[in-house]
Design an enzyme around this catalytic site. Structure first.
Site, PDB file in Angstrom:
ATOM      1  N   LYS A  11       0.813  -1.225   0.000  1.00 33.50           N
ATOM      2  CA  LYS A  11       0.000   0.000   0.000  1.00 33.50           C
ATOM      3  C   LYS A  11       0.849   1.278   0.000  1.00 33.50           C
ATOM      4  CE  LYS A  11      -4.143  -2.011   2.142  1.00 33.50           C
ATOM      5  NZ  LYS A  11      -5.047  -1.952   3.330  1.00 33.50           N
ATOM      6  N   TYR A  51     -12.495  -1.824  -3.828  1.00 36.44           N
ATOM      7  CA  TYR A  51     -13.020  -1.882  -2.458  1.00 36.44           C
ATOM      8  C   TYR A  51     -14.542  -1.726  -2.413  1.00 36.44           C
ATOM      9  CZ  TYR A  51      -8.481  -1.959  -0.045  1.00 36.44           C
ATOM     10  OH  TYR A  51      -7.246  -2.314   0.457  1.00 36.44           O
ATOM     11  N   PHE A  59     -15.490   4.272   6.694  1.00 36.28           N
ATOM     12  CA  PHE A  59     -14.117   4.604   6.319  1.00 36.28           C
ATOM     13  C   PHE A  59     -13.876   4.580   4.805  1.00 36.28           C
ATOM     14  CE2 PHE A  59     -14.173   0.017   7.402  1.00 36.28           C
ATOM     15  CZ  PHE A  59     -13.680  -0.536   6.231  1.00 36.28           C
ATOM     16  N   ASN A 114      -1.995   0.386   6.799  1.00 34.02           N
ATOM     17  CA  ASN A 114      -1.501  -0.871   7.372  1.00 34.02           C
ATOM     18  C   ASN A 114      -0.637  -1.661   6.392  1.00 34.02           C
ATOM     19  OD1 ASN A 114      -3.522  -1.697   5.688  1.00 34.02           O
ATOM     20  ND2 ASN A 114      -4.805  -2.613   7.271  1.00 34.02           N
ATOM     21  N   HIS A 117      -2.284  -5.405   1.552  1.00 25.78           N
ATOM     22  CA  HIS A 117      -3.592  -6.035   1.344  1.00 25.78           C
ATOM     23  C   HIS A 117      -3.365  -7.479   0.927  1.00 25.78           C
ATOM     24  CE1 HIS A 117      -7.618  -6.888  -0.225  1.00 25.78           C
ATOM     25  NE2 HIS A 117      -6.975  -7.516  -1.195  1.00 25.78           N
ATOM     26  N   GLU A 128      -9.893 -10.536  -7.439  1.00 23.95           N
ATOM     27  CA  GLU A 128      -8.902  -9.470  -7.262  1.00 23.95           C
ATOM     28  C   GLU A 128      -7.723  -9.650  -8.218  1.00 23.95           C
ATOM     29  OE1 GLU A 128     -10.065  -8.617  -2.580  1.00 23.95           O
ATOM     30  OE2 GLU A 128      -8.075  -9.378  -3.041  1.00 23.95           O
TER      31      GLU A 128
END
Ligand code: CDP
Ligand code: MG
Length: 140
Positions: A11, A51, A59, A114, A117, A128
């Site tokens: 990320k 997403y 969020f 974080n 993914h 994905e």
């Protein structure tokens, strides 16, 4: 146990802090093989599509903003039990709750930033991978 494929994103927070090499080292040392990999800067449409499952979550807007804030590294990983193994290697979503030695415990900054993914199940992994790669690119 079957050979599986899973989908990974390094990320923006991790790319920004020059952690691509550290994270790929953890991935390959865990026995996961890189079948395809690309550095991209996601568009808003791509991040919203990727997403979409979270679009009703509070969020979502900030997540899309964050995922489009800089380049990311997308990859298709393959190995025994790859989906679960990579989820274990990443650690819990919130780095504060991630087990010691996991990617998120080592590098994650907060529950949003974080660092990585990973797909959570066979159907999401398939979708994905297909969202970012054509089958003929996955040669590694
Ligand atoms: O990534 P993971 O599957 O562990 O978690 P998720 O629940 O599917 O959430 C997707 C991503 O949304 C997380 O990895 C975080 O980057 C972000 N998120 C957030 O910003 N705030 C939350 N309360 C939960 C997730
Ligand atoms: Mg998830």
């Amino acid at each position: 146990m079957a050979i599986e494929r899973t989908f990974s994103i390094i990320k923006p927070d991790a790319v920004e802090r020059n952690l691509i090499g550290d994270i790929l080292k953890m991935i390959t040392e865990a026995g996961l093989k890189i079948k395809g990999m690309r550095m991209i800067h996601m568009s808003k449409e791509q991040a919203e599509g990727f997403y979409a499952v979270h679009k009703e979550r509070p969020f979502f807007g900030e997540l899309v903003e964050y995922m489009t804030s800089g380049p990311v590294v997308v990859s298709c990983l393959e190995g025994e039990n790859a989906i679960e193994n990579y989820r274990k290697l990443m650690g819990a979503t919130n780095p504060e709750q991630a087990e010691e030695g996991t990617i998120r415990a080592r590098f994650g900054q907060n529950i949003q930033n974080n660092s990585c993914h990973g797909s959570d199940a066979p159907d999401t992994a398939r979708n994905e991978v297909a969202f970012f790669f054509n089958e003929d690119e996955l040669v590694g």
